[in-house]
Design a protein around this motif. Sequence first.
Motif, PDB file in Angstrom:
ATOM      1  N   ARG A   1     -11.553 -31.236  -6.526  1.00 50.01           N
ATOM      2  CA  ARG A   1     -12.353 -30.135  -7.085  1.00 50.01           C
ATOM      3  C   ARG A   1     -11.646 -29.508  -8.293  1.00 50.01           C
ATOM      4  O   ARG A   1     -10.414 -29.558  -8.392  1.00 50.01           O
ATOM      5  N   PRO A   2     -12.436 -28.915  -9.188  1.00 44.52           N
ATOM      6  CA  PRO A   2     -11.848 -28.391 -10.437  1.00 44.52           C
ATOM      7  C   PRO A   2     -10.710 -27.400 -10.201  1.00 44.52           C
ATOM      8  O   PRO A   2      -9.746 -27.367 -10.975  1.00 44.52           O
TER       9      PRO A   2
ATOM     10  N   THR B   1     -12.907 -31.152 -20.963  1.00 45.84           N
ATOM     11  CA  THR B   1     -11.957 -30.330 -20.221  1.00 45.84           C
ATOM     12  C   THR B   1     -10.607 -30.580 -20.874  1.00 45.84           C
ATOM     13  O   THR B   1      -9.955 -31.589 -20.603  1.00 45.84           O
TER      14      THR B   1
ATOM     15  N   ASN C   1     -13.229 -32.133 -14.206  1.00 48.06           N
ATOM     16  CA  ASN C   1     -14.355 -31.572 -13.443  1.00 48.06           C
ATOM     17  C   ASN C   1     -15.293 -32.733 -13.121  1.00 48.06           C
ATOM     18  O   ASN C   1     -16.251 -33.007 -13.839  1.00 48.06           O
TER      19      ASN C   1
END
Lengths: 164, 802
Positions: free
Chosen positions: B408-409, B745, B426
């Motif tokens: 998870r991010p 990201t 992400n």
Amino acid sequence: MSTRQTIRLTVNGKSYEREVEARLTLADFLRHELHLGGTHVGCEHGICGACTILIDGRSARACLTLAVQADGADIITVEGLRNRETGQLHPIQQAFVDAHGLQCGFCTPGFIMTTLELLGENPDPSDEEIKEALGGNLCRCTGYQSILDSVRLAARRLQSASAA
Amino acid sequence: MAFDIPTRSDQLPTDAPRFIGKAVNRIEDPALVSGTVEFIDNLSLPGMLHCAILRSPHPHARITGIDASTALALPGVEAVLTGDDVARWCDPCFTAPEGWGNTCLAVGKVRFVGEPVVAVAASSRYIAEDALELIQVCYELLAPVANPDAAMAPGAPLVFENRGTNVIQSRTYTWGEVDRIFADADRIVSRQFRWNRVGANPTETFGCICQWDLADNSLTCRGAYQTPRFMAIGRAASLRLPANKVRIISHAQGGGFGGKGGPRGTDIAALLSRKSGGRPVKYIEDRMEYLLAGGGQSWDRYYDAALAVKADGTVTGFKVRLVDDQGAGAEGYGTISAAKPLAAFTGNYRIEAAFYDLTLVATNRAPTYPYRGYGPPPHNLVLESLMDVAARELALDPAELRRRNYIRPDEFPYTVPSGNEYDSGNYAAVLDRVLELADYRALRETQAQARAEGRLVGIGVVSTVEPGVFDWNAYATVGVPGVGVPEGVKVAVDVFGNVTVAVGFNLQGQGQFTVAAQVVADYLGVDMNSVKVTTASTDVALPHFGQGGSRLGVAVTGAILGACDKLRQTFCRVVAHVMHAEPGQIELFNGRLQMKHAPEHGMSIAEVAGLMLSRSDLLPPGVEPCPEASFVWVSPNRNQPDDQGRCRSYLTAANATHVVQVEIDRCTGQVKILGYYIVDDCGTRLNPANVEGQLQGGVAQGVGAGLYEEYVYDPQCQPLVSTFVDYLVPTIHEVPMTVKDHLVTPSPVAPLGAKGCGEGAIHTTPAALLCAINDALAPLGLECRETPASPQRLWKLLHEQA
């Protein structure tokens, strides 16, 4: 074992008379005798298309052609496209630059020469017609998508130039 | 002095970058489209000879005699090189574990078809090839070792007799409580996979011109060199020269992809130069030589793997047993290729425990080498195929199963069980975007309709992590000593304000010269047209590595930012001195060194450089009249592996999800790609066009590996592939025109937030295609677990079932 023969031909508008070995390939003749190194050799068995040139207006594999077969021919190589004095690129060359149609650039002269033939015969090709024309040229870097874009862009620009 | 390497482009000394982040045209391209770039075969030197190589027709044989006297007598022939010369002058390559490397020509026996046995230098390549036909070699045939099973059988013939075994390396890694995890699993899915050999096949083969200076006992090699400094060190070792007497001049390369194989050809040409009195010797590998025994073959693998899965779809464990056929020796750093998956062993997933058992064996196939990706493409195919098997068994959508297991991010930086740390990402957002882009629901609907019509249509949804910016530390775990992976540049401003960037590598296709010009132009506030990027030969270049391991775009950016920051600091001192101010009162902004609080008072970069070069009397004490700076960048914060190979190995972790829809023709077994969609996230895109090109090119090579390309050997180790008629490189008809989008990201740790992006697509495409193929085959109860999923292989699968 060598038999030598005299050939006369025109390359990029310039006339040459040379004595060559009968077994000398046209690719080697152009590259190493005339120092036109833009005709690249990628496989020497006619598959990759990097050595594509125009002989009397038709695309041909310089690696599978003997220099003696080009006696009397009118040849265009990639060096013949750029403006000799200003260095300005041919619209097809500029389209490949603008559409990022190359990475390592080794196969690019072959693609450009194939495109030159295609757009000479068919100024407004469909994607399928472009793919058909370029199906004999291998590119290992780009995945062809930007090459397709480049040919479309070149066709558009050449058409609007001729309409103007 | 401390140097700041900005991790965001808004930290650059400009109000708005003009070049970084834009798809600017490449500075490489005008010469490339004009045919005027000096690829190595375009260069001739005075007095140059040409090399041709006689190669072994046998996979395994003792050499009992060589008679080259007739060849040597042929007019035009200047030197003949045999194993005797090599035994006298040359050591095995140092890129293999001790004892598993070959010399450039066979000494005593041949170990694979295509191994060089005799080399000739003559006044033309034509005469050199004539001479080969006059050479007599007597062989005593030995039984070949055809495959890993045969190699490991008791009493097997030995490829390297003095090793006493054909097993090059065998070891296991255990990460976490694997046994308990598998015992506690609700379901274990396991399969075997076979990945057949593929290879790089750049359109330009390897070539070089070597000249041995007999007076100075030094060597100059010009050629298609991917990692010049590394090549110099290697030649010093194999040719027994001091490293500072080997000079490598790297020319532009017509592609590389890891597989250019320079060491062998270079050593042969160098020794021929030595033997012909110091004349330059050119060797241009031809395509048949490349396909038989060049530097491109890679990944000849047998996998047995399993996933531990909970009933809710949580994947908890992953076990892999790999047997890798390295061919006749590990000279291509083959152990690294097997160890590279440690950097992203468990992919995008929160898998808590894993196990890796790898066995590398020698056979009488040609030696394997690096190829783009260097290990993860087959590994990801195994992991992602098992994810699909698990999804089918649990009746879950494959996209949903992946989503449930993603890291998870908020969990970044995330350390995977095999030790590497992912910087950021992400994954769910990437998946969402690609499913939307592909209109996944519609794809499933068209699939259902097609199935109702009896057509074999399938969809693959595959996610991968691309470890980027390789560092050598990781590979101590497989017995390969580190050589360091620095990247050094020099940035110099001339008296007119033009900027020259000297790097240690040359063009290969990825556009790093353009990236270098973009970064330096934005930092120093000059125009890209006033930047010249040039390659320094190894005798004067800073420490460097060059292309490899999805690193160079990031690494060269870091090096330039470091050099520019040094220049900035020097320029501030100079300007402060002439303006009677303190250096801290001066700033660089938009190409001017100016007073922070009175920006109208300042000087341009050109004025400062001009002053430094022409008015040394105005310089502050301690500042040299030299508007130049060097910087050698390395990945920050790397560490050594522990006993289970765990370490921070790769700096960045890009990721992507590919969605592909295929149809298998029941009559021909051919796979048609109906649609191909990609969303990737490699952080900041320094030149978006370059990134797109890397992605699309990786897809093309992935299509080749997944569907067409294969180095086929017969049971006696005779290669059945020697031309592009047999080895099927995809054309424009086979490669899909993909639909792409991306997320950004930024890496919090890499220069300007960019992540390595050169290998991600080939990491993903073969897996995506095989998953789609198996989705298409699922209603028939069939699975393809071998690559390439070629028409004949799929036809056989369908036919045998019928």
